[in-house]
Design a protein around this motif. Sequence first.
Motif, PDB file in Angstrom:
ATOM      1  N   GLN B  38       0.870  -1.172   0.000  1.00 36.32           N
ATOM      2  CA  GLN B  38       0.000   0.000   0.000  1.00 36.32           C
ATOM      3  C   GLN B  38       0.911   1.229   0.000  1.00 36.32           C
ATOM      4  OE1 GLN B  38      -1.647   1.536   3.788  1.00 36.32           O
ATOM      5  NE2 GLN B  38      -3.662   0.980   2.932  1.00 36.32           N
ATOM      6  N   HIS B  39       0.590   2.211  -0.850  1.00 35.49           N
ATOM      7  CA  HIS B  39       1.456   3.382  -0.930  1.00 35.49           C
ATOM      8  C   HIS B  39       0.635   4.653  -0.921  1.00 35.49           C
ATOM      9  CE1 HIS B  39       5.086   5.525  -2.967  1.00 35.49           C
ATOM     10  NE2 HIS B  39       5.149   5.572  -1.653  1.00 35.49           N
ATOM     11  N   LYS B  40       1.037   5.554  -0.031  1.00 36.34           N
ATOM     12  CA  LYS B  40       0.425   6.882   0.035  1.00 36.34           C
ATOM     13  C   LYS B  40       1.485   7.919  -0.306  1.00 36.34           C
ATOM     14  CE  LYS B  40      -2.972   5.388   3.429  1.00 36.34           C
ATOM     15  NZ  LYS B  40      -3.556   5.570   4.783  1.00 36.34           N
ATOM     16  N   PRO B  41       1.080   9.057  -0.885  1.00 39.67           N
ATOM     17  CA  PRO B  41       2.047  10.053  -1.362  1.00 39.67           C
ATOM     18  C   PRO B  41       3.040  10.493  -0.293  1.00 39.67           C
ATOM     19  CG  PRO B  41      -0.156  10.589  -2.129  1.00 39.67           C
ATOM     20  CD  PRO B  41      -0.310   9.451  -1.164  1.00 39.67           C
ATOM     21  N   GLY B  42       4.320  10.534  -0.675  1.00 35.80           N
ATOM     22  CA  GLY B  42       5.349  11.035   0.210  1.00 35.80           C
ATOM     23  C   GLY B  42       5.771  10.092   1.318  1.00 35.80           C
ATOM     24  N   GLN B  43       5.182   8.907   1.330  1.00 34.70           N
ATOM     25  CA  GLN B  43       5.513   7.938   2.381  1.00 34.70           C
ATOM     26  C   GLN B  43       6.212   6.730   1.786  1.00 34.70           C
ATOM     27  OE1 GLN B  43       2.110   6.790   4.734  1.00 34.70           O
ATOM     28  NE2 GLN B  43       1.313   8.885   4.868  1.00 34.70           N
ATOM     29  N   ALA B  44       6.846   5.945   2.633  1.00 36.88           N
ATOM     30  CA  ALA B  44       7.354   4.654   2.184  1.00 36.88           C
ATOM     31  C   ALA B  44       6.176   3.710   1.960  1.00 36.88           C
ATOM     32  CB  ALA B  44       8.301   4.072   3.225  1.00 36.88           C
ATOM     33  N   PRO B  45       6.307   2.805   1.016  1.00 38.44           N
ATOM     34  CA  PRO B  45       5.263   1.790   0.868  1.00 38.44           C
ATOM     35  C   PRO B  45       5.128   0.984   2.151  1.00 38.44           C
ATOM     36  CG  PRO B  45       6.717   1.807  -1.043  1.00 38.44           C
ATOM     37  CD  PRO B  45       7.361   2.675   0.006  1.00 38.44           C
ATOM     38  N   ARG B  46       3.964   0.416   2.322  1.00 38.23           N
ATOM     39  CA  ARG B  46       3.678  -0.434   3.481  1.00 38.23           C
ATOM     40  C   ARG B  46       3.430  -1.842   2.976  1.00 38.23           C
ATOM     41  NH1 ARG B  46      -2.073  -0.050   6.730  1.00 38.23           N
ATOM     42  NH2 ARG B  46      -1.546  -1.242   8.606  1.00 38.23           N
ATOM     43  N   LEU B  47       4.204  -2.782   3.455  1.00 42.16           N
ATOM     44  CA  LEU B  47       4.008  -4.176   3.050  1.00 42.16           C
ATOM     45  C   LEU B  47       2.691  -4.690   3.627  1.00 42.16           C
ATOM     46  CD1 LEU B  47       5.168  -6.827   1.775  1.00 42.16           C
ATOM     47  CD2 LEU B  47       6.122  -7.309   4.053  1.00 42.16           C
ATOM     48  N   LEU B  48       1.853  -5.252   2.765  1.00 42.69           N
ATOM     49  CA  LEU B  48       0.591  -5.860   3.213  1.00 42.69           C
ATOM     50  C   LEU B  48       0.713  -7.381   3.263  1.00 42.69           C
ATOM     51  CD1 LEU B  48      -1.966  -3.838   1.034  1.00 42.69           C
ATOM     52  CD2 LEU B  48      -1.316  -3.398   3.418  1.00 42.69           C
ATOM     53  N   PHE B  49       1.214  -7.945   2.165  1.00 42.37           N
ATOM     54  CA  PHE B  49       1.334  -9.401   2.057  1.00 42.37           C
ATOM     55  C   PHE B  49       2.631  -9.753   1.350  1.00 42.37           C
ATOM     56  CE2 PHE B  49      -2.760 -10.891   3.481  1.00 42.37           C
ATOM     57  CZ  PHE B  49      -3.561  -9.767   3.351  1.00 42.37           C
ATOM     58  N   TYR B  50       3.197 -10.864   1.753  1.00 44.45           N
ATOM     59  CA  TYR B  50       4.377 -11.397   1.104  1.00 44.45           C
ATOM     60  C   TYR B  50       4.154 -12.879   0.844  1.00 44.45           C
ATOM     61  CZ  TYR B  50       5.509 -13.144   5.784  1.00 44.45           C
ATOM     62  OH  TYR B  50       5.463 -13.781   6.996  1.00 44.45           O
ATOM     63  N   GLY B  51       4.955 -13.432  -0.043  1.00 43.18           N
ATOM     64  CA  GLY B  51       4.758 -14.844  -0.368  1.00 43.18           C
ATOM     65  C   GLY B  51       3.344 -15.117  -0.853  1.00 43.18           C
ATOM     66  N   ALA B  52       2.773 -14.158  -1.535  1.00 43.90           N
ATOM     67  CA  ALA B  52       1.435 -14.212  -2.148  1.00 43.90           C
ATOM     68  C   ALA B  52       0.278 -14.074  -1.163  1.00 43.90           C
ATOM     69  CB  ALA B  52       1.251 -15.484  -2.984  1.00 43.90           C
ATOM     70  N   SER B  53       0.386 -14.681   0.012  1.00 40.78           N
ATOM     71  CA  SER B  53      -0.780 -14.694   0.896  1.00 40.78           C
ATOM     72  C   SER B  53      -0.468 -14.589   2.380  1.00 40.78           C
ATOM     73  CB  SER B  53      -1.596 -15.977   0.651  1.00 40.78           C
ATOM     74  OG  SER B  53      -0.803 -17.111   0.909  1.00 40.78           O
ATOM     75  N   SER B  54       0.786 -14.350   2.731  1.00 41.99           N
ATOM     76  CA  SER B  54       1.144 -14.217   4.151  1.00 41.99           C
ATOM     77  C   SER B  54       0.996 -12.762   4.564  1.00 41.99           C
ATOM     78  CB  SER B  54       2.585 -14.694   4.387  1.00 41.99           C
ATOM     79  OG  SER B  54       2.719 -16.068   4.097  1.00 41.99           O
ATOM     80  N   ARG B  55       0.132 -12.525   5.547  1.00 43.05           N
ATOM     81  CA  ARG B  55      -0.148 -11.158   5.993  1.00 43.05           C
ATOM     82  C   ARG B  55       1.039 -10.608   6.779  1.00 43.05           C
ATOM     83  NH1 ARG B  55      -4.509 -12.230   8.248  1.00 43.05           N
ATOM     84  NH2 ARG B  55      -5.973 -11.619   6.602  1.00 43.05           N
ATOM     85  N   ALA B  56       1.419  -9.374   6.490  1.00 42.43           N
ATOM     86  CA  ALA B  56       2.513  -8.741   7.219  1.00 42.43           C
ATOM     87  C   ALA B  56       2.063  -8.329   8.617  1.00 42.43           C
ATOM     88  CB  ALA B  56       3.012  -7.521   6.448  1.00 42.43           C
ATOM     89  N   THR B  57       3.010  -8.074   9.459  1.00 43.80           N
ATOM     90  CA  THR B  57       2.733  -7.710  10.847  1.00 43.80           C
ATOM     91  C   THR B  57       1.881  -6.453  10.923  1.00 43.80           C
ATOM     92  OG1 THR B  57       4.860  -8.654  11.514  1.00 43.80           O
ATOM     93  CG2 THR B  57       3.800  -7.137  13.059  1.00 43.80           C
ATOM     94  N   GLY B  58       0.820  -6.521  11.701  1.00 43.16           N
ATOM     95  CA  GLY B  58      -0.010  -5.350  11.941  1.00 43.16           C
ATOM     96  C   GLY B  58      -1.061  -5.067  10.894  1.00 43.16           C
ATOM     97  N   ILE B  59      -1.155  -5.893   9.885  1.00 45.54           N
ATOM     98  CA  ILE B  59      -2.153  -5.659   8.829  1.00 45.54           C
ATOM     99  C   ILE B  59      -3.499  -6.233   9.272  1.00 45.54           C
ATOM    100  CG2 ILE B  59      -2.749  -6.059   6.419  1.00 45.54           C
ATOM    101  CD1 ILE B  59      -0.277  -4.228   6.946  1.00 45.54           C
ATOM    102  N   PRO B  60      -4.545  -5.402   9.255  1.00 48.40           N
ATOM    103  CA  PRO B  60      -5.869  -5.866   9.725  1.00 48.40           C
ATOM    104  C   PRO B  60      -6.400  -7.030   8.885  1.00 48.40           C
ATOM    105  CG  PRO B  60      -5.842  -3.481   9.392  1.00 48.40           C
ATOM    106  CD  PRO B  60      -4.566  -4.001   8.826  1.00 48.40           C
ATOM    107  N   ASP B  61      -7.230  -7.846   9.505  1.00 53.40           N
ATOM    108  CA  ASP B  61      -7.708  -9.025   8.783  1.00 53.40           C
ATOM    109  C   ASP B  61      -8.809  -8.709   7.783  1.00 53.40           C
ATOM    110  OD1 ASP B  61      -9.564 -10.466  11.605  1.00 53.40           O
ATOM    111  OD2 ASP B  61      -9.819  -8.605  10.457  1.00 53.40           O
ATOM    112  N   ARG B  62      -9.179  -7.438   7.626  1.00 53.31           N
ATOM    113  CA  ARG B  62     -10.075  -7.097   6.527  1.00 53.31           C
ATOM    114  C   ARG B  62      -9.337  -7.168   5.187  1.00 53.31           C
ATOM    115  NH1 ARG B  62      -9.154  -2.103   8.948  1.00 53.31           N
ATOM    116  NH2 ARG B  62      -8.203  -0.510   7.592  1.00 53.31           N
ATOM    117  N   PHE B  63      -8.000  -7.215   5.246  1.00 53.92           N
ATOM    118  CA  PHE B  63      -7.181  -7.421   4.060  1.00 53.92           C
ATOM    119  C   PHE B  63      -6.922  -8.919   3.916  1.00 53.92           C
ATOM    120  CE2 PHE B  63      -5.741  -3.155   2.844  1.00 53.92           C
ATOM    121  CZ  PHE B  63      -5.970  -2.427   4.002  1.00 53.92           C
ATOM    122  N   SER B  64      -7.064  -9.417   2.676  1.00 48.55           N
ATOM    123  CA  SER B  64      -6.714 -10.798   2.403  1.00 48.55           C
ATOM    124  C   SER B  64      -6.104 -10.880   1.012  1.00 48.55           C
ATOM    125  CB  SER B  64      -7.921 -11.731   2.519  1.00 48.55           C
ATOM    126  OG  SER B  64      -8.886 -11.392   1.549  1.00 48.55           O
TER     127      SER B  64
END
Lengths: 115, 108
Positions: B38-64
Motif C-alpha cells: 500500500q502506498h500513500k504520497p510522500g511515504q514509504a510503501p507499506r508491506l501488506l502481504f508477502y509470499g502471495a498470501s502471508s499477511r505482514a505484521t499489523g495488517i488488519p484481517d479485513r485485508f486478504s
Amino acid sequence: QVQLVQSGAEVKTPGSSLKVSCKASGGIFRNHINWVRQAPGQGLEWMGRIIPILGKGDYAQKFQGRFTFTADKSTNTAYLELSSLRSEDTALYLCATDISGYIYWGQGTQVTVSS
Amino acid sequence: EIVLTQSPGTLSLSPGERATLTCRASQSVGSNFLAWHQHKPGQAPRLLFYGASSRATGIPDRFSASGSGTDFTLTINRLEPEDFAVYYCQQYGSSPFTFGPGTKVEIK
C-alpha cells in the motif's frame, strides 16, 4: 529489530552528483539491498540491488550507467550514487530488503534536481 | 523479465464497500514471491502481504490475499477511510524484480 534508515532530502543542481545512504540494523546486511524509485506521478520502479558482503550490483536495464550501488560493511550502510543529475532524476528513492520473503522498507529520500 | 499487469487501474468505492484488486504475471512467479504494498504520497510503501498470501505484521484481517503462479488477488473488505491509497503488486522471485503499475483505490 530490522530497520532501514535513509539519509535526508536533497536538492541538487543539474550535472552534479549525489549519494543516498541506507543504514541497516537488525542483522540484515548479509541480505541484498534493493533500490526503488518513484518519479512524480509515476509508479514504483525497481532499480536494482546489491549484495553488501559481495559488493556486487545487479541493475535493471533502465538504470545502468549513471547509477551505482555500493556498500560499506563496516557501517552496515548501502549507498545509491547518482551522477550527472538531470531534472528527470527528481524522485523519491527507497531502499528495501527481504528476509525469508518478508520485505522491509526504508523511509525514502526525496531528491529534487533543479537549477 | 516478468511483466505484472494490475486491474483495474482505478477503483472508485465508498467506505464500507469491498475492493477486489488483481495482479497477473506474464510468467509464473518463482516460489510465489509476490508481495502487495500500500502506498500513500510522500511515504514509504507499506508491506501488506508477502509470499502471495502471508499477511505482514499489523495488517488488519479485513485485508486478504490469494493466488499462485500467474494470477493473484488482493481483497479489502469493509473499506476504511485510511485504506484509500495506491496498491502495487511486486514479484521478487526473479531478477529484475518488477512492480505492477498500481491500482488506485479512491473515494467515490
